[in-house]
Design a protein around this motif. Structure first.
Motif, PDB file in Angstrom:
ATOM      1  N   ALA A  17     -12.542  23.084 -36.789  1.00 48.66           N
ATOM      2  CA  ALA A  17     -12.318  21.657 -36.992  1.00 48.66           C
ATOM      3  C   ALA A  17     -13.611  20.891 -37.234  1.00 48.66           C
ATOM      4  N   GLY A  18     -14.742  21.455 -36.791  1.00 44.95           N
ATOM      5  CA  GLY A  18     -15.995  20.727 -36.890  1.00 44.95           C
ATOM      6  C   GLY A  18     -15.903  19.421 -36.116  1.00 44.95           C
ATOM      7  N   LYS A  19     -16.393  18.340 -36.718  1.00 44.00           N
ATOM      8  CA  LYS A  19     -16.278  17.017 -36.105  1.00 44.00           C
ATOM      9  C   LYS A  19     -15.298  16.136 -36.872  1.00 44.00           C
ATOM     10  N   ASP A  20     -14.465  16.780 -37.698  1.00 47.38           N
ATOM     11  CA  ASP A  20     -13.478  16.068 -38.507  1.00 47.38           C
ATOM     12  C   ASP A  20     -12.376  15.529 -37.597  1.00 47.38           C
ATOM     13  N   ARG A  21     -12.361  14.213 -37.387  1.00 49.72           N
ATOM     14  CA  ARG A  21     -11.427  13.615 -36.445  1.00 49.72           C
ATOM     15  C   ARG A  21      -9.971  13.844 -36.852  1.00 49.72           C
ATOM     16  N   ASN A  22      -9.673  13.809 -38.158  1.00 52.97           N
ATOM     17  CA  ASN A  22      -8.297  14.041 -38.608  1.00 52.97           C
ATOM     18  C   ASN A  22      -7.839  15.446 -38.270  1.00 52.97           C
ATOM     19  N   LYS A  23      -8.722  16.427 -38.514  1.00 50.96           N
ATOM     20  CA  LYS A  23      -8.375  17.813 -38.189  1.00 50.96           C
ATOM     21  C   LYS A  23      -8.173  17.988 -36.693  1.00 50.96           C
ATOM     22  N   ILE A  24      -9.098  17.449 -35.916  1.00 51.72           N
ATOM     23  CA  ILE A  24      -9.000  17.598 -34.461  1.00 51.72           C
ATOM     24  C   ILE A  24      -7.691  16.995 -33.955  1.00 51.72           C
ATOM     25  N   GLN A  25      -7.373  15.802 -34.426  1.00 54.44           N
ATOM     26  CA  GLN A  25      -6.146  15.140 -33.985  1.00 54.44           C
ATOM     27  C   GLN A  25      -4.909  15.939 -34.407  1.00 54.44           C
ATOM     28  N   ASN A  26      -4.898  16.410 -35.649  1.00 53.13           N
ATOM     29  CA  ASN A  26      -3.744  17.172 -36.135  1.00 53.13           C
ATOM     30  C   ASN A  26      -3.569  18.469 -35.357  1.00 53.13           C
ATOM     31  N   TYR A  27      -4.689  19.155 -35.080  1.00 55.73           N
ATOM     32  CA  TYR A  27      -4.603  20.416 -34.342  1.00 55.73           C
ATOM     33  C   TYR A  27      -4.110  20.180 -32.910  1.00 55.73           C
ATOM     34  N   ILE A  28      -4.595  19.115 -32.284  1.00 58.65           N
ATOM     35  CA  ILE A  28      -4.144  18.798 -30.928  1.00 58.65           C
ATOM     36  C   ILE A  28      -2.634  18.536 -30.922  1.00 58.65           C
ATOM     37  N   GLU A  29      -2.159  17.820 -31.919  1.00 53.92           N
ATOM     38  CA  GLU A  29      -0.718  17.540 -32.001  1.00 53.92           C
ATOM     39  C   GLU A  29       0.089  18.815 -32.200  1.00 53.92           C
ATOM     40  N   LEU A  30      -0.425  19.738 -33.013  1.00 53.26           N
ATOM     41  CA  LEU A  30       0.271  21.011 -33.212  1.00 53.26           C
ATOM     42  C   LEU A  30       0.394  21.787 -31.912  1.00 53.26           C
ATOM     43  N   ILE A  31      -0.690  21.808 -31.140  1.00 51.33           N
ATOM     44  CA  ILE A  31      -0.662  22.517 -29.865  1.00 51.33           C
ATOM     45  C   ILE A  31       0.319  21.850 -28.905  1.00 51.33           C
ATOM     46  N   LYS A  32       0.275  20.529 -28.836  1.00 59.58           N
ATOM     47  CA  LYS A  32       1.158  19.800 -27.915  1.00 59.58           C
ATOM     48  C   LYS A  32       2.629  19.984 -28.275  1.00 59.58           C
ATOM     49  N   SER A  33       2.907  20.175 -29.562  1.00 60.65           N
ATOM     50  CA  SER A  33       4.293  20.345 -30.001  1.00 60.65           C
ATOM     51  C   SER A  33       4.703  21.815 -30.087  1.00 60.65           C
ATOM     52  N   ASN A  34       3.825  22.699 -29.553  1.00 62.63           N
ATOM     53  CA  ASN A  34       4.134  24.142 -29.486  1.00 62.63           C
ATOM     54  C   ASN A  34       4.361  24.752 -30.869  1.00 62.63           C
ATOM     55  N   LYS A  35       3.540  24.349 -31.836  1.00 64.69           N
ATOM     56  CA  LYS A  35       3.666  24.864 -33.200  1.00 64.69           C
ATOM     57  C   LYS A  35       2.431  25.671 -33.617  1.00 64.69           C
ATOM     58  N   TRP A  36       1.726  26.218 -32.638  1.00 68.04           N
ATOM     59  CA  TRP A  36       0.486  26.947 -32.934  1.00 68.04           C
ATOM     60  C   TRP A  36       0.781  28.356 -33.424  1.00 68.04           C
ATOM     61  N   LYS A  37      -0.144  28.904 -34.184  1.00 69.00           N
ATOM     62  CA  LYS A  37       0.011  30.271 -34.682  1.00 69.00           C
ATOM     63  C   LYS A  37      -0.092  31.278 -33.540  1.00 69.00           C
ATOM     64  N   SER A  38       0.529  32.414 -33.721  1.00 64.85           N
ATOM     65  CA  SER A  38       0.462  33.489 -32.727  1.00 64.85           C
ATOM     66  C   SER A  38      -0.670  34.443 -33.072  1.00 64.85           C
ATOM     67  N   ALA A  39      -1.285  35.027 -32.047  1.00 63.47           N
ATOM     68  CA  ALA A  39      -2.359  35.996 -32.261  1.00 63.47           C
ATOM     69  C   ALA A  39      -1.777  37.344 -32.666  1.00 63.47           C
ATOM     70  N   ARG A  40      -2.550  38.051 -33.496  1.00 57.86           N
ATOM     71  CA  ARG A  40      -2.223  39.438 -33.840  1.00 57.86           C
ATOM     72  C   ARG A  40      -3.331  40.342 -33.301  1.00 57.86           C
ATOM     73  N   PRO A  41      -3.027  41.607 -33.072  1.00 57.95           N
ATOM     74  CA  PRO A  41      -4.058  42.506 -32.533  1.00 57.95           C
ATOM     75  C   PRO A  41      -5.272  42.595 -33.459  1.00 57.95           C
ATOM     76  N   ILE A  42      -6.454  42.548 -32.878  1.00 61.00           N
ATOM     77  CA  ILE A  42      -7.698  42.714 -33.634  1.00 61.00           C
ATOM     78  C   ILE A  42      -8.143  44.170 -33.464  1.00 61.00           C
ATOM     79  N   PRO A  43      -8.348  44.902 -34.559  1.00 55.40           N
ATOM     80  CA  PRO A  43      -8.644  46.343 -34.475  1.00 55.40           C
ATOM     81  C   PRO A  43      -9.800  46.678 -33.532  1.00 55.40           C
ATOM     82  N   LEU A  44      -9.568  47.658 -32.678  1.00 55.87           N
ATOM     83  CA  LEU A  44     -10.518  48.210 -31.706  1.00 55.87           C
ATOM     84  C   LEU A  44     -10.942  47.237 -30.622  1.00 55.87           C
TER      85      LEU A  44
END
Length: 365
Positions: free
Chosen positions: A318-345
């Motif tokens: 997100a850097g210091k981009d306020r729009n990105k930070i706000q949008n990402y926070i809203e996604l997390i609060k609304s339970n719409k975040w991406k799921s993790a996948r296994p990282i090799p090794l």
């Protein structure tokens, strides 16, 4: 095989701990391998250093060079001088350095000047941002290392394409994740959790320490204030780095949801992270841990040397981009975040692979 292990800062201790455990295990099985642990003193107070030794069961270092504080150049120079003298007094077959702090680069240089082979754990990662001191340390350390151990296949490919001998670059996985998985069952509820009546997945964790974020007092405080406003009433736990504390200036009575603590130990901090709704950070290592634990993570950085945490993990930039930070926070609060996948090794066995390679390398020394 006599190995000198170097640790100087908080992330180093997390990476060194599983390597020490594996060396001990292999020695008990009869392998010809031993180690000597050198603490450069780069992080020197108990909260930033000593507590990690206790919690991760790291033996007390054989020596502490006490090279703390000062400017980048002064610290690097003092480590160069002190570590050279230590190596002369205590010869070894190989120096193993981890990560990308000043201790990593300075100790690698001292060793090579004495014609001692160097192994670099967490080699090949790049942010491609030379404004970061860590990026300079990574490039210089990789350039002179005899053995490079990488956390991803991409990092291995990058080093080989950059001219490294393919027979001396090994994709082994992530020792930081070895520590995480080894100690996950021992995570400890910190006092702040009870004091603030925190509930799982109903609070946030924030860390900030990079110069680009914390050295400008006005920018830092505006950034934090905006983040608090975006999050709203949910509490934000903020273990504050000493560098950040110097610039912090918000009036806490106006921000009752901001809970500032001293730097926490490894087990307590990761308990907080594991149970948080989301994390905001400028730490690379935390993005690795959140990805494995499946916790949403917003990186307050313009770039990352760990793209796998974005491609496969739970991290976003997100850097210091306020729009990105706000949008990402809203996604997390609304339970719409991406799921993790296994990282090799990233399976808890990186240390085992590294020690296997070192024992094979010992036969050609």
């Amino acid at each position: 095989m006599k190995i000198t292990l170097v640790a100087g800062a908080r992330p180093n201790f997390i990476k060194i701990a599983p390597l020490i455990d594996e060396i001990k295990r292999r020695r008990n099985l009869g392998d010809d391998i031993s180690y000597r642990l050198v603490h450069t003193g780069q992080h020197y107070d108990d909260a930033m250093s000593g507590q990690f030794f206790k919690e991760l069961n790291i033996p007390q270092p054989d020596t502490n060079l006490n090279c703390s504080g000062h400017t980048q150049a002064e610290q690097t120079a003092s480590i160069l001088v002190a570590f050279e003298a230590d190596l002369v007094d205590h010869p070894c077959d190989l120096v193993l350095v981890v990560g990308d702090v000043n201790s990593t680069m300075a100790c690698a240089i001292s060793a090579k000047k004495l014609n001692i082979p160097v192994a670099h754990v967490e080699a090949g990662i790049r942010s491609f941002d030379d404004r970061m001191p860590e990026e300079i340390n990574r490039k210089l350390t990789d350039a002179i290392s005899d053995l490079c151990f990488t956390t991803t296949q991409d990092a291995k490919d990058f080093l080989i394409q950059s001219g490294h001998d393919k027979n001396k670059v090994f994709f082994v996985g992530n020792v930081m994740i070895d520590s995480l998985l080894n100690h996950k069952s021992s995570f400890k509820k910190p006092a702040i959790f009870i004091k603030e009546k925190l509930e799982k997945k109903k609070y946030w964790v924030m860390t900030l320490h990079r110069p680009s974020n914390v050295d400008d007092k006005s920018e830092l405080n505006l950034l934090i204030e905006d983040i608090l406003n975006y999050i709203g009433e949910q509490k934000v736990i903020f273990p504050m780095h000493p560098r950040t504390r110097k610039a912090f200036g918000l009036e806490l009575e106006k921000h009752s949801n901001l809970i500032i603590t001293e730097p926490l130990g490894y087990l307590e901090f990761n308990y907080l992270v594991e149970n948080a709704l989301g994390v905001l950070t400028d730490s690379g290592g935390i993005t690795e841990e959140t990805s494995v634990m499946g916790v949403p993570c917003i990186s307050l950085r313009e770039n990352t040397e760990r793209p796998e945490t974005i491609e496969l993990g739970t991290n976003v930039l997100a850097g210091k981009d306020r729009n990105k930070i706000q949008n990402y926070i809203e996604l997390i609060k609304s339970n719409k975040w991406k799921s993790a996948r296994p990282i090799p090794l990233w399976d808890g066995k990186a240390s085992e692979r590294i020690i296997n390679h070192l024992l094979k390398y010992n036969h050609v020394l």
